[in-house]
Design an enzyme around this catalytic site. Sequence first.
Site, mmCIF file in Angstrom:
data_model
loop_
_atom_site.group_PDB
_atom_site.id
_atom_site.type_symbol
_atom_site.label_atom_id
_atom_site.label_comp_id
_atom_site.label_asym_id
_atom_site.label_seq_id
_atom_site.Cartn_x
_atom_site.Cartn_y
_atom_site.Cartn_z
ATOM 1 N N GLY A 1 0.834 -1.193 0.000
ATOM 2 C CA GLY A 1 0.000 0.000 0.000
ATOM 3 C C GLY A 1 0.866 1.240 0.000
ATOM 4 N N GLN B 1 2.808 9.939 1.415
ATOM 5 C CA GLN B 1 4.093 9.249 1.339
ATOM 6 C C GLN B 1 4.885 9.625 0.087
ATOM 7 O OE1 GLN B 1 2.236 5.210 2.285
ATOM 8 N NE2 GLN B 1 4.260 5.048 3.218
ATOM 9 N N CYS C 1 5.793 -0.319 7.144
ATOM 10 C CA CYS C 1 5.420 0.859 6.360
ATOM 11 C C CYS C 1 6.626 1.280 5.523
ATOM 12 C CB CYS C 1 5.015 1.992 7.304
ATOM 13 S SG CYS C 1 4.572 3.517 6.462
ATOM 14 N N LEU C 2 6.402 1.602 4.260
ATOM 15 C CA LEU C 2 7.507 2.016 3.393
ATOM 16 C C LEU C 2 8.155 3.312 3.868
ATOM 17 C CD1 LEU C 2 5.985 1.168 -0.108
ATOM 18 C CD2 LEU C 2 7.682 -0.146 1.184
ATOM 19 N N HIS D 1 -4.411 0.948 7.573
ATOM 20 C CA HIS D 1 -3.078 1.546 7.619
ATOM 21 C C HIS D 1 -2.980 2.729 6.643
ATOM 22 C CE1 HIS D 1 1.498 1.101 7.789
ATOM 23 N NE2 HIS D 1 1.305 1.909 6.772
ATOM 24 N N GLU D 2 -3.439 2.515 5.408
ATOM 25 C CA GLU D 2 -3.320 3.575 4.388
ATOM 26 C C GLU D 2 -4.251 4.743 4.697
ATOM 27 O OE1 GLU D 2 -0.797 3.441 2.615
ATOM 28 O OE2 GLU D 2 -0.410 1.339 3.073
ATOM 29 N N HIS E 1 -2.848 7.074 7.187
ATOM 30 C CA HIS E 1 -1.851 7.999 6.625
ATOM 31 C C HIS E 1 -2.491 9.330 6.213
ATOM 32 C CE1 HIS E 1 2.083 6.125 6.293
ATOM 33 N NE2 HIS E 1 1.571 5.000 5.812
#
Length: 146
Positions: free
Chosen positions: A46, A51, A88-89, A130-131, A134
Amino acid sequence: MAIRNIVKIGDEVLRKKCRTQLDFDQKLATILDDMAETMYKAEGVGLAAPQVGILRRFCVVDVGDGIIELINPVITEKSGSQIGSEGCLSVPDRFEEVERPMSVTVRAQDRHGNNFTVTAEGFKARAFCHEIDHLDGILYIDKIRK
Ligand code: NI
């Protein structure tokens, strides 16, 4: 398409509340395409707009069953709970246990502005939560089980 730079933890952009995406135009389509390519290259499941430095409410998710683009997503229903490992990236080389709903229903728009509803369970529900977090400046590390 192009690979975009993924913002890392410590950058204030990850802590801002994103604004509603109002324009469903070629610019949005290009960003979504770039985000998908960036996510796959980084082997993530994701990626949310902040991000890649864009403070707008959209994200892409692919947990292995195809890409889904969520523009202006809202969780309308959630049920149950699950505890599992999350990464997480934007938070490299770290994985922690986080509690999430087992099932969520999300109302969102597609890249053309059409409304749709999607229900997800298990890992996909986790990815959606999660996304969407953000988009409100929330990172999963804020939710690590104590
Ligand atoms: Ni993340």
